[in-house]
Scaffold this active site. Structure first.
Site, PDB file in Angstrom:
ATOM      1  N   CYS C  87      21.778  36.821 -21.237  1.00 21.38           N
ATOM      2  CA  CYS C  87      22.352  36.970 -22.665  1.00 21.38           C
ATOM      3  C   CYS C  87      23.986  35.925 -22.725  1.00 21.38           C
ATOM      4  CB  CYS C  87      23.048  37.992 -22.969  1.00 21.38           C
ATOM      5  SG  CYS C  87      22.551  38.112 -24.777  1.00 21.38           S
ATOM      6  N   HIS C 195      17.141  41.088 -21.528  1.00 22.62           N
ATOM      7  CA  HIS C 195      18.473  41.809 -20.955  1.00 22.62           C
ATOM      8  C   HIS C 195      17.475  42.877 -19.855  1.00 22.62           C
ATOM      9  CE1 HIS C 195      22.242  41.849 -23.108  1.00 22.62           C
ATOM     10  NE2 HIS C 195      21.048  41.056 -24.819  1.00 22.62           N
ATOM     11  N   GLU C 197      18.550  44.906 -17.771  1.00 18.76           N
ATOM     12  CA  GLU C 197      19.725  46.007 -17.141  1.00 18.76           C
ATOM     13  C   GLU C 197      19.894  46.918 -18.231  1.00 18.76           C
ATOM     14  OE1 GLU C 197      20.603  43.020 -18.927  1.00 18.76           O
ATOM     15  OE2 GLU C 197      22.533  43.833 -19.819  1.00 18.76           O
TER      16      GLU C 197
END
Ligand SMILES: Nc1ncnc2c1ncn2[C@@H]1O[C@H](COP(=O)(O)OP(=O)(O)O)[C@@H](O)[C@H]1O
Lengths: 83, 578, 225, 83
Positions: C87, C195, C197
């Protein structure tokens, strides 16, 4: 004091979604005679004066290249105004 | 003190003659200009709750979990395992009516500061919004800009906006409501307060520089927005979410040292409110030197520095001798931290500027001395007519399918994804139930329990019957929480009304608060914090009474969360209740 | 145990998301790296997390370039170390010139936060080896400036070299060729708008991000640099 | 074709967090002689020519007020270039 006025624009040919949105809004409002809108940045730097105007110009040029623009998508131009 | 035309200065600053008399008698002398400016902001409705305090006392604020009720920067609840939940809601209605993007953004910034002022890491944001009907007047513009303001600010600081509500209704056409709720989590023994103590302790101003933003904003928010609202524009505050993010991290790191004695954010009325409230709570005084305040504008007068509402600033009282350590932490995060004063023992706020004493006031008088008004509420005459509706006389719609589609098309019922997809509701990777459900659920990493949040209020009900409507708001909030598997544990309420000097409005406020009280008592949910926003009216009249209920719930086991989607073929559908 | 260094820039806000993903789900050593750090020798992987470094002022990722740790990261990348920008991290990497192209304002001009489907375009990278070519996974996006731009020539090169790693299944933000993630020519530096994560625990809606984190770990365990 | 170049700046006294951040970055990079940075917008409108240059000016002025700027916090100026 010197003032550097920097104009940052998107490179020709790169789609400008913000400009498009403004253009559409203007058309909706009845401004049919607008062909294109491009939205860029206007950065004003206030610099301590330097007796050497050539040096000043180089500094501003460097700042534009290093910080103020992304060369992949943007062009710039500037002018320096004393006062 | 009179200015050139014959209107006395205090009146132009929004104080009544009676209030001015009280100031003079409290001080034993006439205030100078700087002092009067300080009173005018501190004794404004916005800061002093002149019209609402007596009513707010009705609300139940005690309970086994309550560690801090109303009176501090935010309320605090025990959620077990040595942890506490900090929460508060706040309005930013008037600023958002004038400049919706910045108004909403700085509203978020303000409420977040209230939460980390208590020592907590902010973990959840919610927004409760009211606008006029879409497509009319400035509504679309206000709506888009408010959502953009919340989105840009909340997303940047990395606090997920996990829910909220939006209604479109004509009464908000020119008085939009922007209420923001923030909640945070703190280890109980690391809680901070806004109570100054320790004679000689240094007072630090931290964060952004001070400019002329929002001067007079607090008293401005307490006046009806007249036709000339746009004229008052210079008082618009601009938010800097990047600065706020640094401030959150720097303050939380500073608290870890254990050297922070007291801390408060600077919201309405800036240095004046934070300094006087911290001194008053701690029953001490403070000596401030305005020459030490990092300024952004040139030639600022003492009163401008004192009441500036520049955003992203905090006032810290630090243990004597530890100021350098705290300053180092702030500098690590790239923030200004300037020692601007120290705590004294005499209860006075003494302010110096350019080597002169420019103000000398008892902190208590400034922070807590404003008069309270108990008014008589009288229900509006034609309320009866509106209430007298014979439901049995209504014809059921001929084409139910068509009616259903009509209903689903209503912006008040349609999906709000357009809004919440603009909010980062997943950052921090704790959002278990995302926006779009009855209530949002947020886990606590490493723990079994989870928290649930909702905001609710149906203002039409409150308009038709303020007492029943407010009760219904509380009950709806509780129901929403129980739907995801949470036990409601505390409420923060944002009371939005018109002009309280109008007996019909005052009556609405009174009845709404009674309704909240009774519902809370029955359900055993304490009100731990809240906010009052009055004068939400224009030439179009007052808004509907809008007591927004923000409610937090506790889920004992995060794996037992229930969502509303239908799950499997053949599952049985039951209807509970009557 | 491999050490993942997570660069904390002023304004980073997914640093903790990366930290917990690596520590609690990948079970590796996660360490925050303050942006003034100059020596990044000891980390096996460097991550630039999401967020709004320097407020995203001027251009997203533009000002982060001037942090010493980012300088040091460039040197580590040149040595061949794995570098992941997620990002805002992707934006930083393009601003640095470590990755081609630029990330512009989303086509709808708004922030977009939702789950999206992405397809694997190249499964032979250190970031995607646990995935199959063409496989669709579900990951969250949360950005305002994820509209990936490269000029036509560069795009052809990227495709030819297999540098396009992930594509959105549907147009999300106006990206050229629906590109969601690219690597550098050498293949050790990746930037992605989605994302991974944030998608490590089914409780939150998807654990597909583990494919990506896990692939990196496999690469390191196989002795990759 | 006419081009209107519009410069939008934040009003004096209004905080410019973006400008502040750029200034700090420039200082870090060693450009200590920069006193102030303000970041504004540079909008280029391409309009169908109108024979009436006064009317053109009024249109652009109106567009600036209605669409391109937020009068609460921004000022603008513009110039029209024929071509
Ligand atoms: N509606 C309410 N219900 C309960 N407490 C309230 C309500 N409104 C305000 N309070 C409490 O009154 C105190 C002062 O309000 P606050 O909003 O903090 O003032 P400020 O304008 O300085 O932010 C707070 O402790 C707040 O929790």
């Amino acid at each position: 004091m010197a003032q550097a006025r920097v104009y940052v624009t998107l490179k020709k040919g790169i789609l400008d979604p913000q400009g498009e949105a403004v253009k559409n809004a203007l058309h909706t409002l009845g401004y049919g005679n607008i062909d294109e809108v491009r939205v860029g940045k206007y950065v004003v730097l206030t610099l301590q004066d330097s007796s050497d105007s050539e040096a000043l110009k180089n500094t501003v040029e460097e700042i534009c290249k290093k910080v103020l623009t992304n060369p992949v998508i943007e062009d710039f131009s500037f002018e320096i105004v004393e006062g | 003190m009179e200015n050139s035309n014959t209107t006395p200065l205090w009146r132009t600053l929004g104080l009544t003659d009676l209030e001015y008399e009280q100031i003079v008698s409290g001080l034993g002398r006439e205030p100078n200009f700087t002092e009067l400016a300080m009173f005018s902001v501190m004794w404004s409705e916005h800061c002093a709750y002149k019209n609402s305090k007596p009513l707010l006392k009705m609300l139940p604020s005690k309970g086994q979990r309550v560690m801090q009720g109303p009176g501090e920067n935010a309320g605090v609840l025990d959620i077990g395992d040595g942890l506490a939940l900090v929460m508060k809601i706040e309005s930013h209605n008037h600023p958002s009516a004038v400049e919706p993007y910045q108004g909403a953004a700085t509203g978020v910034g303000g409420i977040v500061r209230d939460i980390f002022a208590m020592g907590a890491r902010p973990v959840v944001l919610m927004d409760s919004l009211r606008f006029g009907s879409l497509g009319e007047g400035r509504t679309n513009y206000l709506f888009e800009q408010v959502v953009a303001g919340i989105s840009d600010y909340g997303n940047c600081i990395g606090v997920p906006t996990v829910g909220g509500e939006i209604y479109f209704q004509d009464c908000y056409q020119k008085s939009p409501l922007v209420n923001a709720l923030c909640a945070g989590i703190v280890e109980q023994d690391k809680m901070q307060t806004g109570k100054a103590s320790g004679v000689g302790s240094p007072v630090l101003i931290v964060g952004a520089t001070t400019g002329r933003d929002g001067i007079g904003g607090a008293s401005f928010a307490s006046q009806e927005l007249g036709e000339d609202a746009e004229e008052k524009l210079p008082s618009v505050q601009v938010g800097d979410p990047f600065m706020e993010k640094l401030l959150i991290e720097a303050c939380l790191e500073a608290y870890e040292t254990g050297f922070v004695v007291a801390v408060q954010d600077m919201g309405a009325a800036g240095i004046t409110s934070s300094a006087s409230e911290m001194a008053a709570r701690g029953e001490v005084g403070m000596e401030l030197n305005l020459d030490c305040v990092p300024l952004r504008a040139e030639g600022m007068a003492a009163h401008e520095i004192l009441i500036s509402e520049s955003q992203e600033r905090m006032l810290l009282v630090v243990e004597k001798g530890k100021e350098d350590q705290i300053k180092q932490i702030m500098e690590k995060w790239g923030l200004h931290a300037a020692i601007m004063g120290r705590v004294t023992d005499d209860g006075w706020l003494r302010v110096c500027y350019h080597g002169e004493v420019v103000a000398q006031l008892p902190a208590q008088l400034l922070a807590e001395g404003a008069p309270q008004y108990i008014r008589e509420g009288i229900p509006s005459e034609h309320l009866k007519d509106i209430q007298d509706l014979d439901v049995t006389a209504l014809q059921p719609p001929a084409d139910l399918e068509c009616t259903l589609l009509e209903l689903l098309k209503s912006p008040n019922i349609a999906s709000k994804a357009w809004v919440f997809e603009q909010y980062d509701h997943m950052v921090r990777t704790d959002t278990v139930v995302r926006p779009g459900s009855d209530a949002a659920v947020v886990r606590i990493k490493g723990k079994h329990q989870a928290l649930a949040f909702t905001t609710d209020c149906n203002a039409t009900y409150c308009f038709l019957d303020p007492y029943e409507g407010a009760k219904a708001a509380v009950v709806e909030a509780a129901r929403n929480l129980s739907m995801v598997g949470a036990e409601p544990i505390g409420i923060t309420d944002c009371l939005n009304f018109g002009n309280p000097e109008d007996p019909a409005v005052y009556w609405q406020m009174q009845r709404c608060i009674e309704g909240i009280r009774d519902a809370c008592q029955v359900l055993n949910i304490p009100v731990v914090s809240g906010n009052v926003s009055l004068y939400n009216e224009t030439e179009l009249g007052p808004i509907f009474p809008t007591p927004v209920i923000g409610c937090a719930g506790l889920i004992p086991d995060v794996s037992r969360v229930c969502t509303m989607g239908l799950k499997d073929d053949g599952d049985v559908v039951l209807v509970l209740g009557e | 145990m491999k050490t993942f260094g997570i660069i904390v820039l002023p304004g980073s806000n997914c640093d903790s998301d990366c930290f917990y993903a690596v520590r609690d789900y990948l079970n590796q050593d996660a360490q925050y790296v303050w942006h003034e750090e100059r020596n990044l020798d000891k980390y096996d992987v460097l991550m630039i997390p999401g967020g709004f470094s320097y407020g995203d002022y001027l251009r997203p990722g533009a000002l982060a370039r001037f942090s010493p740790a980012v300088d040091a990261l460039v040197k580590e990348a040149e040595k061949g170390k794995l570098v992941v920008g997620i990002c805002n991290g992707f934006q930083v990497l393009t601003e640095l010139g470590l990755l081609p192209g630029a990330l512009m304002r989303n086509k709808n001009l708004k922030f977009i936060c939702k789950y999206v489907d992405v397809q694997v375009e190249n499964a032979h990278t250190p970031f995607t080896s646990r995935l199959k070519m063409g496989q669709t996974i579900k990951l969250p996006v949360a950005h305002k400036d994820g509209n990936y731009y490269v000029d036509e020539d560069t795009l052809q090169q990227l495709k030819k070299n297999g540098q396009v790693v992930l594509r959105y299944s549907e147009d999300v933000n106006g990206s050229v060729d629906r590109i969601a993630a690219v690597t550098n020519r050498q293949g050790n530096v990746v930037g992605m708008m989605p994302h991974p994560e944030r998608a490590c625990d089914p409780l939150l809606g998807s654990s597909d991000g583990m494919y990506i984190l896990g692939s990196m770990l496999d690469h390191l365990l196989k002795g990759g640099f």
